[in-house]
Scaffold this motif. Structure first.
Motif, PDB file in Angstrom:
ATOM      1  N   ARG A 155       0.834  -1.211   0.000  1.00  0.00           N
ATOM      2  CA  ARG A 155       0.000   0.000   0.000  1.00  0.00           C
ATOM      3  C   ARG A 155       0.862   1.251   0.000  1.00  0.00           C
ATOM      4  O   ARG A 155       0.588   2.212  -0.740  1.00  0.00           O
ATOM      5  CB  ARG A 155      -0.916  -0.002   1.229  1.00  0.00           C
ATOM      6  N   LEU A 156       1.918   1.245   0.811  1.00  0.00           N
ATOM      7  CA  LEU A 156       2.823   2.391   0.867  1.00  0.00           C
ATOM      8  C   LEU A 156       3.577   2.572  -0.447  1.00  0.00           C
ATOM      9  O   LEU A 156       3.793   3.698  -0.907  1.00  0.00           O
ATOM     10  CB  LEU A 156       3.806   2.220   2.027  1.00  0.00           C
ATOM     11  N   ALA A 157       3.959   1.455  -1.058  1.00  0.00           N
ATOM     12  CA  ALA A 157       4.650   1.521  -2.348  1.00  0.00           C
ATOM     13  C   ALA A 157       3.755   2.159  -3.401  1.00  0.00           C
ATOM     14  O   ALA A 157       4.192   3.023  -4.171  1.00  0.00           O
ATOM     15  CB  ALA A 157       5.078   0.122  -2.786  1.00  0.00           C
ATOM     16  N   MET A 158       2.494   1.745  -3.439  1.00  0.00           N
ATOM     17  CA  MET A 158       1.561   2.301  -4.416  1.00  0.00           C
ATOM     18  C   MET A 158       1.277   3.775  -4.129  1.00  0.00           C
ATOM     19  O   MET A 158       1.128   4.587  -5.055  1.00  0.00           O
ATOM     20  CB  MET A 158       0.269   1.496  -4.403  1.00  0.00           C
ATOM     21  N   HIS A 159       1.216   4.137  -2.854  1.00  0.00           N
ATOM     22  CA  HIS A 159       0.992   5.538  -2.498  1.00  0.00           C
ATOM     23  C   HIS A 159       2.150   6.399  -2.988  1.00  0.00           C
ATOM     24  O   HIS A 159       1.927   7.457  -3.600  1.00  0.00           O
ATOM     25  CB  HIS A 159       0.844   5.676  -0.982  1.00  0.00           C
TER      26      HIS A 159
END
Length: 202
Positions: A155-159
């Motif tokens: 999720r953090l990577a996509m953000h």
């Protein structure tokens, strides 16, 4: 004796020049608005010599995507070696926006613009072009995981990936270097705030 030139030794260099020229033109003008003639002119090749290496523009597109994927992996590997901590490596990713600010302001993100164009054209290679984003996503996920955030790593990577694309798009729209630097500083502060070691030290 006269020296003869081995065609096999020349071919890779000529082909690589074609792909490099196409890569630049696709970025600057777009895939649809770049012709065979444009690429041939850039590498100063006759039409016959050009067709010897590539029969269609789609063949060149596949080679360009392959080149970009190779460059992306080499860059990710270099970032992995350049910093001792995942936070530092994520900083390398964020600073890419500053390092490439002039091109981004003129043309946007090379990956994002190509993916958008191919999607609009419903081009068969659009998924292949999107795989470059997958390279970034996997690498970013690894860095967040190494920070102890495995449950949220993807999720953090996509953000972070989506935020960087938004910055590139708006920097291109407004031709605003100050905006890039401002957003990069905010991203660096956000990354630092996610680091458990940083949180416990305050």
């Amino acid at each position: 004796m006269s020296e003869t030139l081995d065609p096999a030794a020349v071919e890779p260099d000529t082909r690589s020049r074609i792909v490099a020229a196409a890569d630049a033109l696709f970025y600057q003008r777009g895939f649809e608005h770049t012709s065979f003639a444009d690429i041939a002119r850039a590498v100063q090749l006759s039409r016959g010599n050009f067709y010897y290496h590539f029969k269609t523009k789609d063949d060149i597109l596949q080679a360009v995507i392959g080149l970009r994927a190779q460059r992306t992996q080499a860059m990710l590997d270099a970032w992995t070696r350049a910093a001792d901590t995942p936070e530092g490596r994520l900083g390398c990713f964020v600073q890419m926006l500053v390092r490439n600010r002039e091109n981004i302001q003129r043309h946007g993100c090379p990956v994002g613009t190509l993916c958008t164009e191919l999607a609009k054209l419903k081009h068969p290679s659009r998924d292949d072009a999107g795989m470059i984003f997958s390279q970034f996503r996997a690498w970013l996920r690894t860095q967040f995981g190494a920070m102890g955030l495995a449950d949220e790593a993807d999720r953090l990577a996509m953000h972070l990936l989506s935020r960087s694309q938004g910055i590139a798009t708006l920097a291109n729209a407004f031709n605003d270097e100050a905006f890039i630097r401002q957003e990069v500083a905010q991203l660096e502060a956000w990354i630092s705030s996610l680091n458990p070691a940083s949180s416990t030290s305050h």
